[in-house]
Each structure stands twice: as structure tokens, then as C-alpha cells.
Scaffold this motif. Structure first.
Motif, PDB file in Angstrom:
ATOM      1  N   PRO A  62      16.514  40.818  39.417  1.00  0.00           N
ATOM      2  CA  PRO A  62      16.359  39.460  39.933  1.00  0.00           C
ATOM      3  C   PRO A  62      17.524  38.529  39.588  1.00  0.00           C
ATOM      4  O   PRO A  62      17.993  37.780  40.446  1.00  0.00           O
ATOM      5  N   HIS A  63      18.028  38.592  38.363  1.00  0.00           N
ATOM      6  CA  HIS A  63      19.115  37.665  38.016  1.00  0.00           C
ATOM      7  C   HIS A  63      20.404  37.991  38.762  1.00  0.00           C
ATOM      8  O   HIS A  63      21.268  37.133  38.909  1.00  0.00           O
ATOM      9  N   HIS A  64      20.526  39.195  39.299  1.00  0.00           N
ATOM     10  CA  HIS A  64      21.709  39.516  40.094  1.00  0.00           C
ATOM     11  C   HIS A  64      21.725  38.750  41.410  1.00  0.00           C
ATOM     12  O   HIS A  64      22.766  38.614  42.039  1.00  0.00           O
ATOM     13  N   GLY A  65      20.569  38.216  41.799  1.00  0.00           N
ATOM     14  CA  GLY A  65      20.531  37.313  42.951  1.00  0.00           C
ATOM     15  C   GLY A  65      21.350  36.057  42.701  1.00  0.00           C
ATOM     16  O   GLY A  65      21.900  35.460  43.620  1.00  0.00           O
ATOM     17  N   LEU A  66      21.465  35.681  41.439  1.00  0.00           N
ATOM     18  CA  LEU A  66      22.317  34.551  41.048  1.00  0.00           C
ATOM     19  C   LEU A  66      23.776  34.986  40.977  1.00  0.00           C
ATOM     20  O   LEU A  66      24.662  34.312  41.487  1.00  0.00           O
ATOM     21  N   CYS A  67      24.019  36.123  40.352  1.00  0.00           N
ATOM     22  CA  CYS A  67      25.384  36.631  40.200  1.00  0.00           C
ATOM     23  C   CYS A  67      26.057  36.818  41.559  1.00  0.00           C
ATOM     24  O   CYS A  67      27.218  36.455  41.743  1.00  0.00           O
ATOM     25  N   ILE A  68      25.312  37.378  42.490  1.00  0.00           N
ATOM     26  CA  ILE A  68      25.854  37.623  43.827  1.00  0.00           C
ATOM     27  C   ILE A  68      26.278  36.320  44.493  1.00  0.00           C
ATOM     28  O   ILE A  68      27.334  36.246  45.126  1.00  0.00           O
ATOM     29  N   GLN A  69      25.480  35.289  44.342  1.00  0.00           N
ATOM     30  CA  GLN A  69      25.774  34.016  45.004  1.00  0.00           C
ATOM     31  C   GLN A  69      26.911  33.242  44.335  1.00  0.00           C
ATOM     32  O   GLN A  69      27.418  32.274  44.897  1.00  0.00           O
ATOM     33  N   HIS A  70      27.319  33.672  43.157  1.00  0.00           N
ATOM     34  CA  HIS A  70      28.404  33.010  42.439  1.00  0.00           C
ATOM     35  C   HIS A  70      29.643  33.894  42.292  1.00  0.00           C
ATOM     36  O   HIS A  70      30.607  33.505  41.645  1.00  0.00           O
ATOM     37  N   PHE A  71      29.609  35.066  42.867  1.00  0.00           N
ATOM     38  CA  PHE A  71      30.690  36.039  42.685  1.00  0.00           C
ATOM     39  C   PHE A  71      32.000  35.527  43.285  1.00  0.00           C
ATOM     40  O   PHE A  71      32.053  35.122  44.442  1.00  0.00           O
ATOM     41  N   ILE A  72      33.044  35.540  42.442  1.00  0.00           N
ATOM     42  CA  ILE A  72      34.378  35.099  42.898  1.00  0.00           C
ATOM     43  C   ILE A  72      35.432  36.170  42.638  1.00  0.00           C
ATOM     44  O   ILE A  72      36.625  35.881  42.579  1.00  0.00           O
ATOM     45  N   GLY A  73      34.987  37.406  42.475  1.00  0.00           N
ATOM     46  CA  GLY A  73      35.932  38.501  42.299  1.00  0.00           C
ATOM     47  C   GLY A  73      36.288  38.827  40.868  1.00  0.00           C
ATOM     48  O   GLY A  73      37.249  39.544  40.614  1.00  0.00           O
ATOM     49  N   LYS A  74      35.523  38.314  39.921  1.00  0.00           N
ATOM     50  CA  LYS A  74      35.760  38.615  38.510  1.00  0.00           C
ATOM     51  C   LYS A  74      34.644  39.500  37.997  1.00  0.00           C
ATOM     52  O   LYS A  74      33.528  39.455  38.481  1.00  0.00           O
ATOM     53  N   GLY A  75      34.989  40.306  36.976  1.00  0.00           N
ATOM     54  CA  GLY A  75      33.987  41.188  36.407  1.00  0.00           C
ATOM     55  C   GLY A  75      34.544  41.988  35.257  1.00  0.00           C
ATOM     56  O   GLY A  75      35.656  41.750  34.796  1.00  0.00           O
ATOM     57  N   TYR A  76      33.767  42.943  34.830  1.00  0.00           N
ATOM     58  CA  TYR A  76      34.105  43.739  33.650  1.00  0.00           C
ATOM     59  C   TYR A  76      35.316  44.637  33.874  1.00  0.00           C
ATOM     60  O   TYR A  76      36.061  44.912  32.943  1.00  0.00           O
ATOM     61  N   SER A  77      35.489  45.106  35.102  1.00  0.00           N
ATOM     62  CA  SER A  77      36.563  46.046  35.408  1.00  0.00           C
ATOM     63  C   SER A  77      36.816  46.051  36.909  1.00  0.00           C
ATOM     64  O   SER A  77      36.023  45.495  37.685  1.00  0.00           O
ATOM     65  N   LYS A  78      37.894  46.710  37.313  1.00  0.00           N
ATOM     66  CA  LYS A  78      38.214  46.845  38.737  1.00  0.00           C
ATOM     67  C   LYS A  78      37.074  47.570  39.467  1.00  0.00           C
ATOM     68  O   LYS A  78      36.675  47.157  40.569  1.00  0.00           O
ATOM     69  N   ASP A  79      36.557  48.633  38.878  1.00  0.00           N
ATOM     70  CA  ASP A  79      35.466  49.386  39.495  1.00  0.00           C
ATOM     71  C   ASP A  79      34.198  48.548  39.619  1.00  0.00           C
ATOM     72  O   ASP A  79      33.491  48.620  40.623  1.00  0.00           O
ATOM     73  N   PHE A  80      33.901  47.755  38.594  1.00  0.00           N
ATOM     74  CA  PHE A  80      32.726  46.883  38.644  1.00  0.00           C
ATOM     75  C   PHE A  80      32.872  45.874  39.785  1.00  0.00           C
ATOM     76  O   PHE A  80      31.943  45.674  40.569  1.00  0.00           O
ATOM     77  N   VAL A  81      34.034  45.246  39.883  1.00  0.00           N
ATOM     78  CA  VAL A  81      34.288  44.240  40.924  1.00  0.00           C
ATOM     79  C   VAL A  81      34.169  44.866  42.314  1.00  0.00           C
ATOM     80  O   VAL A  81      33.543  44.294  43.208  1.00  0.00           O
ATOM     81  N   GLU A  82      34.733  46.037  42.490  1.00  0.00           N
ATOM     82  CA  GLU A  82      34.667  46.718  43.789  1.00  0.00           C
ATOM     83  C   GLU A  82      33.227  47.073  44.147  1.00  0.00           C
ATOM     84  O   GLU A  82      32.797  46.897  45.287  1.00  0.00           O
TER      85      GLU A  82
END
Length: 126
Positions: free
Chosen positions: A6-26
Motif C-alpha cells: 500500500p505505501h508504494h502507492g505513495l512512492c509511485i506518485q512521488h517517483f522522480i528517478g531516484k532510488g537505491y540503485s540503477k536496477d531498483f530505479v529501472e
């Protein structure tokens, strides 16, 4: 059908291309594209590892090393949106519930209280 925390519903709506790693971002981009490209995309809400978690460094053998923290985000998101784990709904409907019950009423901090990415999400509203 995509399993989604459920909280990924928030993450998705705020995603700006940053994350833990290149693979995670992709993986995040692919998941978002999959959900957004079809208005009939269905999700199953799950309190546990999901498609987005698959490239997270905290995911070790389908167990989150962050302990109870992500689970508390999930449970608070479910509570505020009046949903429960296992609910199946269209992505567009879940996205709207998250917007109406969390984002538009400024309750992001109630869900993501100690999230390391919170400052990125909050910056969008400034």
C-alpha cells in the motif's frame, strides 16, 4: 495483476528517478509504466514484499531487512484509505484513494514518518 505494498502507492506518485540503485530505479519505472499504461491494471494490496521490492537491497530472500518500518507504512496507508490487505482493485482507483485520503489532506507524514526518502516527496509540494 500486480502485488503492491500500500505505501508504494505513495512512492509511485512521488517517483522522480531516484532510488537505491540503477536496477531498483529501472524496475520502479517499468512497474509505473505497466500500471499507468493500462487503465484496467489491477493490483492486490499486500503487506510484504512486492514487485517494487524485488530490486531493493533491503529485500533478502523475500524478507525486508527494514523490519516493521515498511509494514507500519502499509498499515497506516490502508487505515487512511479504508482498505485492507488482500483487497483487489484497479490501480486508478487505488491511486485516487491515496490522493484523496493522504496526499490532498496532507497526511503523508502520518504514513511515512521516518522514511529516508520523505524529503524528496515533501519537496514536490514546496
Amino acid at each position: 495483476m500486480i502485488n503492491l505494498r500500500p505505501h508504494h502507492g505513495l512512492c509511485i506518485q512521488h517517483f522522480i528517478g531516484k532510488g537505491y540503485s540503477k536496477d531498483f530505479v529501472e524496475n520502479m519505472r517499468k512497474t509505473i509504466n505497466l500500471l499507468e499504461s493500462n487503465e484496467n491494471s489491477k493490483i492486490t494490496l499486500t503487506v510484504g514484499v512486492d514487485k517494487i521490492c524485488s530490486f531493493c537491497p533491503n529485500n533478502q530472500e523475500n524478507t525486508c531487512l527494514s523490519g516493521q518500518k515498511p509494514e507500519s507504512y502499509d498499515n497506516q496507508c490502508l487505515k487512511l484509505c479504508n482498505l485492507k490487505t488482500g483487497d483487489i482493485l484497479y490501480w486508478k482507483d487505488f491511486k485516487k484513494k491515496v490522493q484523496d485520503n493522504i496526499l490532498k489532506v496532507n497526511k503523508l507524514n502520518e504514513v511515512c514518518v521516518d522514511c529516508e526518502w520523505l524529503s524528496i516527496c515533501e519537496a514536490i509540494y514546496k
